[in-house]
Design a protein around this motif. Structure first.
Motif, PDB file in Angstrom:
ATOM      1  N   ALA A  68       0.839  -1.208   0.000  1.00 51.42           N
ATOM      2  CA  ALA A  68       0.000   0.000   0.000  1.00 51.42           C
ATOM      3  C   ALA A  68       0.869   1.251   0.000  1.00 51.42           C
ATOM      4  CB  ALA A  68      -0.929  -0.007   1.210  1.00 51.42           C
ATOM      5  N   ARG A  69       1.954   1.224   0.775  1.00 57.53           N
ATOM      6  CA  ARG A  69       2.846   2.383   0.829  1.00 57.53           C
ATOM      7  C   ARG A  69       3.454   2.649  -0.552  1.00 57.53           C
ATOM      8  NH1 ARG A  69       5.457   1.076   5.232  1.00 57.53           N
ATOM      9  NH2 ARG A  69       4.125   2.337   6.566  1.00 57.53           N
ATOM     10  N   ASN A  70       3.837   1.596  -1.263  1.00 56.36           N
ATOM     11  CA  ASN A  70       4.385   1.754  -2.619  1.00 56.36           C
ATOM     12  C   ASN A  70       3.336   2.348  -3.563  1.00 56.36           C
ATOM     13  OD1 ASN A  70       6.831   0.626  -1.847  1.00 56.36           O
ATOM     14  ND2 ASN A  70       6.245  -1.447  -2.457  1.00 56.36           N
ATOM     15  N   ILE A  71       2.108   1.851  -3.468  1.00 54.59           N
ATOM     16  CA  ILE A  71       1.048   2.312  -4.369  1.00 54.59           C
ATOM     17  C   ILE A  71       0.721   3.779  -4.101  1.00 54.59           C
ATOM     18  CG2 ILE A  71      -1.397   2.036  -4.964  1.00 54.59           C
ATOM     19  CD1 ILE A  71      -1.006  -0.992  -4.392  1.00 54.59           C
ATOM     20  N   VAL A  72       0.603   4.149  -2.824  1.00 56.31           N
ATOM     21  CA  VAL A  72       0.292   5.537  -2.478  1.00 56.31           C
ATOM     22  C   VAL A  72       1.414   6.465  -2.946  1.00 56.31           C
ATOM     23  CG1 VAL A  72      -0.023   7.155  -0.565  1.00 56.31           C
ATOM     24  CG2 VAL A  72      -1.224   4.970  -0.558  1.00 56.31           C
ATOM     25  N   ASN A  73       2.657   6.042  -2.746  1.00 55.89           N
ATOM     26  CA  ASN A  73       3.799   6.849  -3.215  1.00 55.89           C
ATOM     27  C   ASN A  73       3.755   7.033  -4.723  1.00 55.89           C
ATOM     28  OD1 ASN A  73       4.906   7.295  -0.707  1.00 55.89           O
ATOM     29  ND2 ASN A  73       6.376   5.608  -0.841  1.00 55.89           N
ATOM     30  N   GLU A  74       3.462   5.960  -5.446  1.00 51.88           N
ATOM     31  CA  GLU A  74       3.423   6.046  -6.912  1.00 51.88           C
ATOM     32  C   GLU A  74       2.269   6.925  -7.378  1.00 51.88           C
ATOM     33  OE1 GLU A  74       5.634   5.020  -9.159  1.00 51.88           O
ATOM     34  OE2 GLU A  74       6.870   4.430  -7.453  1.00 51.88           O
ATOM     35  N   SER A  75       1.149   6.885  -6.659  1.00 48.78           N
ATOM     36  CA  SER A  75       0.015   7.740  -7.045  1.00 48.78           C
ATOM     37  C   SER A  75       0.367   9.210  -6.863  1.00 48.78           C
ATOM     38  CB  SER A  75      -1.227   7.386  -6.214  1.00 48.78           C
ATOM     39  OG  SER A  75      -1.074   7.795  -4.860  1.00 48.78           O
ATOM     40  N   GLU A  76       1.135   9.516  -5.790  1.00 47.02           N
ATOM     41  CA  GLU A  76       1.551  10.895  -5.552  1.00 47.02           C
ATOM     42  C   GLU A  76       2.601  11.339  -6.571  1.00 47.02           C
ATOM     43  OE1 GLU A  76       2.774  10.877  -1.491  1.00 47.02           O
ATOM     44  OE2 GLU A  76       0.718  10.916  -0.715  1.00 47.02           O
ATOM     45  N   ARG A  77       3.327  10.377  -7.120  1.00 48.72           N
ATOM     46  CA  ARG A  77       4.324  10.717  -8.135  1.00 48.72           C
ATOM     47  C   ARG A  77       3.662  11.297  -9.390  1.00 48.72           C
ATOM     48  NH1 ARG A  77       9.461   8.697  -8.696  1.00 48.72           N
ATOM     49  NH2 ARG A  77       9.023   6.890  -7.399  1.00 48.72           N
ATOM     50  N   VAL A 270      27.330  16.859   5.484  1.00 44.47           N
ATOM     51  CA  VAL A 270      25.940  17.245   5.692  1.00 44.47           C
ATOM     52  C   VAL A 270      25.217  17.140   4.354  1.00 44.47           C
ATOM     53  CG1 VAL A 270      24.368  19.095   6.369  1.00 44.47           C
ATOM     54  CG2 VAL A 270      26.512  18.752   7.629  1.00 44.47           C
ATOM     55  N   SER A 271      24.134  16.377   4.341  1.00 43.95           N
ATOM     56  CA  SER A 271      23.429  16.099   3.087  1.00 43.95           C
ATOM     57  C   SER A 271      21.944  16.390   3.204  1.00 43.95           C
ATOM     58  CB  SER A 271      23.607  14.626   2.691  1.00 43.95           C
ATOM     59  OG  SER A 271      24.959  14.289   2.521  1.00 43.95           O
ATOM     60  N   ILE A 272      21.330  16.595   2.049  1.00 43.81           N
ATOM     61  CA  ILE A 272      19.878  16.558   1.992  1.00 43.81           C
ATOM     62  C   ILE A 272      19.526  15.121   1.649  1.00 43.81           C
ATOM     63  CG2 ILE A 272      19.728  17.265  -0.450  1.00 43.81           C
ATOM     64  CD1 ILE A 272      17.159  18.838   0.418  1.00 43.81           C
ATOM     65  N   ILE A 273      18.671  14.504   2.452  1.00 47.94           N
ATOM     66  CA  ILE A 273      18.323  13.101   2.258  1.00 47.94           C
ATOM     67  C   ILE A 273      16.826  12.984   2.011  1.00 47.94           C
ATOM     68  CG2 ILE A 273      20.267  12.379   3.691  1.00 47.94           C
ATOM     69  CD1 ILE A 273      18.310  11.679   5.906  1.00 47.94           C
ATOM     70  N   TYR A 274      16.440  11.943   1.268  1.00 50.66           N
ATOM     71  CA  TYR A 274      15.043  11.789   0.885  1.00 50.66           C
ATOM     72  C   TYR A 274      14.793  10.341   0.481  1.00 50.66           C
ATOM     73  CZ  TYR A 274      17.515  12.655  -3.507  1.00 50.66           C
ATOM     74  OH  TYR A 274      18.422  12.620  -4.544  1.00 50.66           O
ATOM     75  N   SER A 275      13.528   9.995   0.332  1.00 49.05           N
ATOM     76  CA  SER A 275      13.159   8.624   0.006  1.00 49.05           C
ATOM     77  C   SER A 275      13.669   8.234  -1.379  1.00 49.05           C
ATOM     78  CB  SER A 275      11.636   8.466   0.049  1.00 49.05           C
ATOM     79  OG  SER A 275      11.247   7.209  -0.466  1.00 49.05           O
ATOM     80  N   ALA A 276      14.035   6.970  -1.506  1.00 50.69           N
ATOM     81  CA  ALA A 276      14.486   6.450  -2.800  1.00 50.69           C
ATOM     82  C   ALA A 276      13.374   6.509  -3.840  1.00 50.69           C
ATOM     83  CB  ALA A 276      14.985   5.019  -2.642  1.00 50.69           C
ATOM     84  N   SER A 277      12.124   6.707  -3.398  1.00 46.35           N
ATOM     85  CA  SER A 277      11.009   6.839  -4.349  1.00 46.35           C
ATOM     86  C   SER A 277      11.036   8.178  -5.077  1.00 46.35           C
ATOM     87  CB  SER A 277       9.674   6.675  -3.629  1.00 46.35           C
ATOM     88  OG  SER A 277       9.500   7.687  -2.649  1.00 46.35           O
ATOM     89  N   GLU A 278      11.863   9.133  -4.572  1.00 36.77           N
ATOM     90  CA  GLU A 278      12.128  10.417  -5.240  1.00 36.77           C
ATOM     91  C   GLU A 278      10.855  11.230  -5.501  1.00 36.77           C
ATOM     92  OE1 GLU A 278      14.515   9.719  -8.701  1.00 36.77           O
ATOM     93  OE2 GLU A 278      16.324   9.390  -7.522  1.00 36.77           O
ATOM     94  N   LEU A 279      10.036  11.385  -4.487  1.00 37.06           N
ATOM     95  CA  LEU A 279       8.870  12.249  -4.613  1.00 37.06           C
ATOM     96  C   LEU A 279       9.264  13.708  -4.390  1.00 37.06           C
ATOM     97  CD1 LEU A 279       6.346  10.050  -2.588  1.00 37.06           C
ATOM     98  CD2 LEU A 279       6.314  10.421  -5.052  1.00 37.06           C
ATOM     99  N   LYS A 280       8.551  14.630  -5.040  1.00 41.90           N
ATOM    100  CA  LYS A 280       8.747  16.078  -4.897  1.00 41.90           C
ATOM    101  C   LYS A 280      10.193  16.506  -5.199  1.00 41.90           C
ATOM    102  CE  LYS A 280       4.949  16.518  -1.609  1.00 41.90           C
ATOM    103  NZ  LYS A 280       4.440  17.124  -0.364  1.00 41.90           N
ATOM    104  N   MET A 281      10.767  15.902  -6.223  1.00 39.65           N
ATOM    105  CA  MET A 281      12.163  16.183  -6.549  1.00 39.65           C
ATOM    106  C   MET A 281      12.380  17.618  -7.006  1.00 39.65           C
ATOM    107  SD  MET A 281      14.107  13.780  -5.686  1.00 39.65           S
ATOM    108  CE  MET A 281      15.566  14.553  -6.372  1.00 39.65           C
TER     109      MET A 281
END
Length: 311
Positions: A68-77, A270-281
């Motif tokens: 479900a988390r994958n599907i929701v992330n992909e829908s937001e993409r 020091v880095s900016i880090i984010y999900s590997a799903s790369e939302l809101k790039m």
């Protein structure tokens, strides 16, 4: 099956309570319960074990939540794709920053970023590295600024800058006469540290470990802030180590107690880090450009040795 149903499932999985999940998703509890029950009937399985307090996922429910988390992330993409196609940089953006970076970095870039991108609605939260990792993986943070490398497969890291460690050594200390210091000069018996949970503390321990000193000694004093460590150091209770940007706000009197390391200087990445799903790039890239541009003028060090923040 609907995206909304999946979002309700994720909310219950997170809060382990139907009432709290309903509050967080802005629906009534009966509506949320009915939609999840409809999904369970469609799949012919139980996602939650309602007999447990708090509510727990069933074995198949754990797999459903992951999917479900994958599907929701992909829908937001999809919205991201449209926004990028239109060149739109805006919308809600939730950013986490670790405590040892927040006070110095935020004032440097926030005004510039909000002026350049007024359509981005920023929500900024001070969080520990462990909290940041959990919130990114759960989809509650869009990005964060933290010390790296963390080497977590589900999270991407993009280095912003390298910040040297600087010694703060009062006149009464054994190292006060040194113009520059080395890692081998450090002794954990007289270093004042941040309390456990701060990655900068772990970096100091790793630096001392690299110098073949015992990192398991009992420390004299620990504190939750650099300001307190400086005051304790001024009282003759030991030396401490500060991140370079923090030293820029010291008084002229305090600056006399600073001692830089011989090159290569120990430093944190020091880095900016984010999900590997790369939302809101599009927003992440904009934030990277603003922060990197501002800090580049403040940190001129080149020859540094990265100290890991990982225990």
């Amino acid at each position: 099956m609907t995206i909304t149903q999946l979002k309700y499932v994720l909310a219950v999985a997170e809060h382990q309570n139907f009432t709290k999940a309903a509050q967080k998703t802005f629906v009534t509890q009966p509506t949320l319960s009915m939609q999840i029950q409809k999904l369970e009937e469609e799949l012919d399985i139980l996602i939650f074990d309602r007999s447990k307090k708090p509510i727990e996922l069933t074995s198949v429910g754990k797999k459903i939540v992951s999917q479900a988390r994958n599907i929701v992330n992909e829908s937001e993409r999809m919205k991201d794709v449209v926004d990028q196609e239109k060149g739109f940089i805006g919308g809600d953006f939730h950013l986490g920053i670790i405590p040892t970076i927040m006070p110095t970095l935020l004032p440097m870039f926030l005004k510039n970023f909000t002026k350049k991108y007024p359509k981005v609605h920023l929500k900024i939260e001070e969080l520990t590295t462990d909290e940041i990792i959990s919130k990114i993986n759960e989809g509650h943070l869009d990005a964060a600024v933290a010390a790296t490398p963390l080497e977590i497969p589900t999270i991407k890291e993009r280095p912003l800058y390298y910040e040297p460690f600087v010694g703060y050594i009062p006149l009464s200390h054994r190292l006060a006469n040194k113009k520059k210091i080395d890692g081998k000069d450090l002794d954990l018996d007289d270093i004042l540290l941040l309390e456990d949970g701060h990655c900068f503390r772990d970096g100091v321990l790793n630096l001392c470990k690299a110098s073949k000193l015992n990192p398991d000694d009992t420390f004299q004093l620990e504190s939750g802030s650099f300001e307190t460590l400086i005051k304790l150091s001024n009282e003759g209770l030991g030396m401490t180590l500060l991140p370079y940007l923090h030293t820029l706000d010291l008084s002229e009197k305090q600056e006399k107690n600073l001692r830089y390391f011989n090159e290569p200087s120990p430093a944190r990445e020091v880095s900016i880090i984010y999900s590997a799903s790369e939302l809101k790039m599009q927003i992440i890239n904009a934030m990277y450009d603003v922060i990197a541009g501002v800090v580049r003028g403040a940190i001129a060090f080149q020859d540094v040795k990265i100290i890991s923040p990982v225990k």
